[in-house]
Design an enzyme around this catalytic site. Structure first.
Site, mmCIF file in Angstrom:
data_model
loop_
_atom_site.group_PDB
_atom_site.id
_atom_site.type_symbol
_atom_site.label_atom_id
_atom_site.label_comp_id
_atom_site.label_asym_id
_atom_site.label_seq_id
_atom_site.Cartn_x
_atom_site.Cartn_y
_atom_site.Cartn_z
ATOM 1 N N VAL A 102 1.505 -3.750 2.561
ATOM 2 C CA VAL A 102 2.544 -2.688 3.064
ATOM 3 C C VAL A 102 1.505 -1.737 3.583
ATOM 4 O O VAL A 102 2.302 -0.700 4.217
ATOM 5 C CB VAL A 102 2.370 -1.943 2.067
ATOM 6 C CG1 VAL A 102 2.845 -2.484 -0.126
ATOM 7 C CG2 VAL A 102 0.570 -1.162 1.537
ATOM 8 N N ARG A 103 1.128 -3.270 4.432
ATOM 9 C CA ARG A 103 0.402 -2.207 6.684
ATOM 10 C C ARG A 103 1.488 -2.774 6.939
ATOM 11 O O ARG A 103 1.681 -1.894 8.341
ATOM 12 C CB ARG A 103 -0.899 -2.348 6.598
ATOM 13 C CG ARG A 103 -1.960 -1.581 5.204
ATOM 14 C CD ARG A 103 -3.722 -2.266 6.297
ATOM 15 N NE ARG A 103 -4.429 -1.960 5.028
ATOM 16 C CZ ARG A 103 -5.403 -2.706 5.176
ATOM 17 N NH1 ARG A 103 -5.747 -3.392 5.765
ATOM 18 N NH2 ARG A 103 -6.273 -2.259 4.490
ATOM 19 N N ARG A 105 4.735 -1.711 8.306
ATOM 20 C CA ARG A 105 5.518 -0.413 7.627
ATOM 21 C C ARG A 105 6.337 -0.643 7.994
ATOM 22 O O ARG A 105 7.913 -0.203 7.482
ATOM 23 C CB ARG A 105 5.395 0.372 8.045
ATOM 24 C CG ARG A 105 3.580 1.188 7.461
ATOM 25 C CD ARG A 105 3.179 2.247 8.871
ATOM 26 N NE ARG A 105 2.741 1.449 9.503
ATOM 27 C CZ ARG A 105 1.819 2.355 10.112
ATOM 28 N NH1 ARG A 105 1.312 3.784 10.327
ATOM 29 N NH2 ARG A 105 1.008 1.817 11.186
ATOM 30 N N GLN A 111 7.273 -1.957 -5.980
ATOM 31 C CA GLN A 111 5.908 -2.765 -7.143
ATOM 32 C C GLN A 111 5.242 -2.191 -8.224
ATOM 33 O O GLN A 111 5.815 -1.004 -8.738
ATOM 34 C CB GLN A 111 4.946 -2.333 -5.801
ATOM 35 C CG GLN A 111 3.139 -3.449 -6.492
ATOM 36 C CD GLN A 111 2.004 -2.975 -5.537
ATOM 37 O OE1 GLN A 111 2.004 -2.694 -4.456
ATOM 38 N NE2 GLN A 111 0.738 -3.822 -6.249
ATOM 39 N N GLN A 112 5.250 -2.695 -9.103
ATOM 40 C CA GLN A 112 4.518 -2.922 -10.128
ATOM 41 C C GLN A 112 3.795 -1.574 -10.282
ATOM 42 O O GLN A 112 3.263 -1.880 -10.146
ATOM 43 C CB GLN A 112 4.725 -4.077 -10.947
ATOM 44 C CG GLN A 112 4.633 -4.201 -12.649
ATOM 45 C CD GLN A 112 3.935 -5.265 -13.491
ATOM 46 O OE1 GLN A 112 2.755 -6.030 -13.232
ATOM 47 N NE2 GLN A 112 4.923 -5.953 -14.038
ATOM 48 N N ARG A 174 -6.101 3.480 -15.657
ATOM 49 C CA ARG A 174 -5.760 2.059 -14.551
ATOM 50 C C ARG A 174 -7.558 2.048 -12.949
ATOM 51 O O ARG A 174 -7.513 0.505 -12.791
ATOM 52 C CB ARG A 174 -4.653 2.139 -13.886
ATOM 53 C CG ARG A 174 -4.221 3.529 -13.525
ATOM 54 C CD ARG A 174 -3.118 3.492 -12.358
ATOM 55 N NE ARG A 174 -2.596 4.877 -11.628
ATOM 56 C CZ ARG A 174 -1.642 5.460 -11.200
ATOM 57 N NH1 ARG A 174 -0.385 4.362 -11.109
ATOM 58 N NH2 ARG A 174 -1.686 6.613 -10.782
ATOM 59 N N ALA A 191 14.033 -10.138 10.401
ATOM 60 C CA ALA A 191 13.690 -10.714 10.248
ATOM 61 C C ALA A 191 12.558 -11.001 12.390
ATOM 62 O O ALA A 191 11.808 -12.120 12.248
ATOM 63 C CB ALA A 191 15.253 -11.612 10.834
ATOM 64 N N HIS A 196 6.698 -11.061 13.563
ATOM 65 C CA HIS A 196 5.585 -10.478 13.316
ATOM 66 C C HIS A 196 4.647 -10.866 12.553
ATOM 67 O O HIS A 196 3.177 -11.069 12.558
ATOM 68 C CB HIS A 196 6.032 -8.748 13.741
ATOM 69 C CG HIS A 196 4.417 -8.339 13.923
ATOM 70 N ND1 HIS A 196 3.874 -7.949 14.813
ATOM 71 C CD2 HIS A 196 3.871 -7.124 12.727
ATOM 72 C CE1 HIS A 196 2.697 -7.054 14.922
ATOM 73 N NE2 HIS A 196 2.929 -6.861 13.072
ATOM 74 N N ARG A 201 -0.182 -13.408 9.788
ATOM 75 C CA ARG A 201 -0.974 -13.285 8.552
ATOM 76 C C ARG A 201 -0.635 -14.952 8.544
ATOM 77 O O ARG A 201 -1.534 -15.335 7.406
ATOM 78 C CB ARG A 201 0.479 -12.419 7.624
ATOM 79 C CG ARG A 201 -0.029 -11.235 7.619
ATOM 80 C CD ARG A 201 -1.534 -10.436 7.166
ATOM 81 N NE ARG A 201 -0.927 -9.298 7.216
ATOM 82 C CZ ARG A 201 -2.280 -8.199 7.559
ATOM 83 N NH1 ARG A 201 -3.844 -9.144 6.624
ATOM 84 N NH2 ARG A 201 -1.786 -6.665 7.040
#
Length: 265
Positions: A102-103, A105, A111-112, A174, A191, A196, A201
């Protein structure tokens, strides 16, 4: 104090806990812009055309599309790439992985929730390969996961006994769940952002779990939009490593990633 006898006890207890299992990464491409290469080519061509985008859709041949997409990528005219969008379902990843994900942006995420969804007996933990490869380390890890689950279940039980709502109870319980807890997330990127994402990654220096995810996502979109994602991935794949002194020293080769034909390209 940790001793050989306590290690043996932990290994024995961990083996008797089939509910403590390692989650498996699963990625699905939910949907995408129809004919993403063409969508990008039309957007890019419109900047220099006296006709409408609708006219260009009919006029541009497959060769025209491929040629223009390559020019757009090579020239850095990347705003056109934002017109192609891809949505993925990602299951079996850890909270540690999604904290990194999630960084990025320029993307959309859902998300669950650990507040609304109970982390039950059917839910798993992600076991790092280096830990799974060491019997004693794995025993320690699995014991920690079991203890976290037991604590979570007990906190939920105590909270419900107080008459609190399940939502209220779970949002507090949690806090004892580890980064290894399995989660599920929907990710949508265009895209431009995907290129990026793959650049940083897919790199060997990226954390192993998100790197695995990135390579799987890259394989999926390359099948659908081969021109858009041509020469995507870490910098070392097609040139000099951009990491400088931080390089891993083990660059990828195109033929190892995309097959023998890529090495001849």
């Amino acid at each position: 104090e940790w001793s050989a006898s306590s290690a043996a006890t932990t290994r024995s207890r961990a083996r008797t806990r089939p509910d403590v299992v390692s989650a498996q990464l699963r990625v699905s491409l939910l949907q995408h812009t129809p004919d993403p290469d063409r969508a990008v080519a039309i957007a890019g061509r419109l900047c220099y055309a006296p006709v409408s985008a609708a006219d260009l859709k009919q006029e541009m041949s497959a060769d025209d599309v491929a040629k223009l997409v390559r020019i757009l990528v090579r020239s850095g005219h990347h705003s056109a790439l934002e017109h192609a969008v891809f949505s993925f379902a990602v299951d079996g990843v850890s909270r540690a992985c999604t904290h990194q994900l999630v960084r990025h942006r320029v993307a959309s995420y859902n998300q669950q929730s650990q507040r609304y969804v109970n982390f039950g007996a059917a839910d798993s933990f992600v076991v790092p390969p280096s830990i799974a490869a060491n019997e004693e380390a794995q025993a320690v890890f699995l014991q920690a996961m079991e203890d976290a689950r037991v604590a979570y279940d007990k906190l939920v039980e105590l909270g419900l006994a107080e008459g609190r709502t399940r939502e209220s109870v779970q949002e507090d319980a949690r806090f004892v769940l580890p980064n290894a807890a399995e989660t599920k997330i929907v990710v949508t990127m265009n895209a431009r952002e995907l290129r990026h994402f793959f650049q940083v990654r897919c790199c060997n220096r990226a954390q192993w779990e998100i790197r695995d995810l990135a390579w799987k996502m890259r394989a999926m979109v390359k099948d659908i939009a081969p021109n858009l994602f041509e020469k995507s991935g870490p910098g070392c794949l097609y040139g000099t490593c951009p990491e400088g002194k931080m390089t891993c020293g083990e660059p990828y080769k195109p033929e190892d990633v995309d097959g023998p034909a890529a090495g001849r390209g």
